[in-house]
Structures are given as structure tokens and as C-alpha cells.
Design a protein around this motif. Structure first.
Motif, mmCIF file in Angstrom:
data_model
loop_
_atom_site.group_PDB
_atom_site.id
_atom_site.type_symbol
_atom_site.label_atom_id
_atom_site.label_comp_id
_atom_site.label_asym_id
_atom_site.label_seq_id
_atom_site.Cartn_x
_atom_site.Cartn_y
_atom_site.Cartn_z
ATOM 1 N N VAL A 195 2.566 -27.256 -6.874
ATOM 2 C CA VAL A 195 2.607 -25.703 -6.716
ATOM 3 C C VAL A 195 3.312 -24.904 -7.675
ATOM 4 O O VAL A 195 4.403 -25.516 -8.445
ATOM 5 C CB VAL A 195 3.337 -25.422 -5.161
ATOM 6 N N THR A 196 2.795 -23.727 -7.806
ATOM 7 C CA THR A 196 3.288 -22.768 -8.823
ATOM 8 C C THR A 196 3.773 -21.439 -8.068
ATOM 9 O O THR A 196 3.033 -21.112 -7.051
ATOM 10 C CB THR A 196 2.178 -22.100 -9.689
ATOM 11 N N LEU A 197 5.201 -21.485 -8.368
ATOM 12 C CA LEU A 197 5.778 -20.400 -7.123
ATOM 13 C C LEU A 197 5.922 -18.989 -7.670
ATOM 14 O O LEU A 197 6.029 -18.989 -9.013
ATOM 15 C CB LEU A 197 7.213 -20.924 -6.750
ATOM 16 N N LYS A 198 5.620 -18.022 -7.103
ATOM 17 C CA LYS A 198 6.130 -16.537 -7.490
ATOM 18 C C LYS A 198 7.548 -16.215 -7.022
ATOM 19 O O LYS A 198 7.977 -15.253 -7.649
ATOM 20 C CB LYS A 198 4.855 -15.643 -6.848
ATOM 21 N N SER A 199 7.931 -16.952 -6.072
ATOM 22 C CA SER A 199 9.444 -16.757 -5.768
ATOM 23 C C SER A 199 9.975 -18.023 -5.183
ATOM 24 O O SER A 199 9.318 -18.845 -5.118
ATOM 25 C CB SER A 199 9.700 -15.549 -4.642
ATOM 26 N N ASP A 200 11.300 -18.243 -5.028
ATOM 27 C CA ASP A 200 11.920 -19.465 -4.605
ATOM 28 C C ASP A 200 11.533 -20.085 -3.465
ATOM 29 O O ASP A 200 11.013 -19.150 -2.369
ATOM 30 C CB ASP A 200 13.326 -19.249 -4.799
ATOM 31 N N LEU A 201 11.334 -21.281 -3.128
ATOM 32 C CA LEU A 201 10.869 -21.906 -1.903
ATOM 33 C C LEU A 201 11.628 -23.159 -1.757
ATOM 34 O O LEU A 201 11.921 -23.897 -3.009
ATOM 35 C CB LEU A 201 9.398 -22.079 -2.073
ATOM 36 N N SER A 202 12.025 -23.447 -0.823
ATOM 37 C CA SER A 202 13.128 -24.593 -0.509
ATOM 38 C C SER A 202 12.297 -26.084 -0.271
ATOM 39 O O SER A 202 11.141 -25.964 0.157
ATOM 40 C CB SER A 202 14.036 -24.325 0.722
ATOM 41 N N ALA A 203 12.991 -27.038 -0.585
ATOM 42 C CA ALA A 203 12.296 -28.491 -0.420
ATOM 43 C C ALA A 203 12.208 -28.320 0.731
ATOM 44 O O ALA A 203 11.068 -29.284 1.408
ATOM 45 C CB ALA A 203 13.225 -29.356 -1.129
ATOM 46 N N ASP A 204 12.904 -27.996 1.886
ATOM 47 C CA ASP A 204 12.671 -28.173 3.359
ATOM 48 C C ASP A 204 11.372 -27.461 3.781
ATOM 49 O O ASP A 204 10.604 -27.795 4.655
ATOM 50 C CB ASP A 204 13.910 -27.473 4.187
ATOM 51 N N ALA A 205 11.073 -26.252 3.116
ATOM 52 C CA ALA A 205 9.890 -25.401 3.408
ATOM 53 C C ALA A 205 8.842 -26.271 3.063
ATOM 54 O O ALA A 205 7.677 -26.330 3.696
ATOM 55 C CB ALA A 205 9.880 -24.238 2.881
ATOM 56 N N LEU A 206 8.535 -26.736 1.812
ATOM 57 C CA LEU A 206 7.782 -27.840 1.333
ATOM 58 C C LEU A 206 7.482 -29.015 2.054
ATOM 59 O O LEU A 206 6.174 -29.392 2.522
ATOM 60 C CB LEU A 206 7.911 -27.942 -0.203
#
Length: 72
Positions: free
Chosen positions: A43-54
Motif C-alpha cells: 500500500v502507498t499511504l497518504k496518511s499514517d495507518l496502523s498495522a492493526d487497521a491493515l
């Protein structure tokens, strides 16, 4: 920022397509790719995303998240 995931349970192009669509539906994700043959997703992120969300998204698609690493 990119994150590379090792994913178990994808067996066909339909599997990787389903995971790609679910990942791209997350607000923090700019783009996503999944490869059933390699057992990976990126994934290419535009803002932070937690490992839990993934992990929750991968599990929602019916697969198992093995690992998540930053890819640059």
C-alpha cells in the motif's frame, strides 16, 4: 510512505483483486497492489495507518496477515 505485507491465503487473481479493493477503500490508502502468487500486498499511504487497521482489512478479505514492513 509504503508498507509491504506478507499475506497468506490468496490463491487466485480474484483473491488479490478483492484484497486490493478493500485496501484502496481505506481513507489513508492512496493506492494498493496485491500479488497472490508472491503472497504479498503493498500500500502507498497518504496518511499514517496502523498495522492493526491493515490486519483488520486483510482479515475482512478472508486472509491472514503474516507481517508488515515499511517499504520506503
Amino acid at each position: 510512505m509504503k508498507k509491504m505485507m506478507k499475506v497468506e491465503g490468496m490463491h487466485c487473481a480474484g483473491c488479490s483483486g478483492r484484497l486490493k479493493r478493500l485496501l484502496e477503500a481505506l481513507p489513508a490508502v492512496e493506492s494498493a497492489a496485491a500479488d497472490h502468487a508472491a503472497g504479498t500486498a503493498e500500500v502507498t499511504l497518504k496518511s499514517d495507518l496502523s498495522a492493526d487497521a491493515l490486519k483488520a482489512t486483510v482479515e475482512k478479505a478472508g486472509f491472514t496477515l503474516v507481517s508488515v514492513e515499511s517499504a520506503g
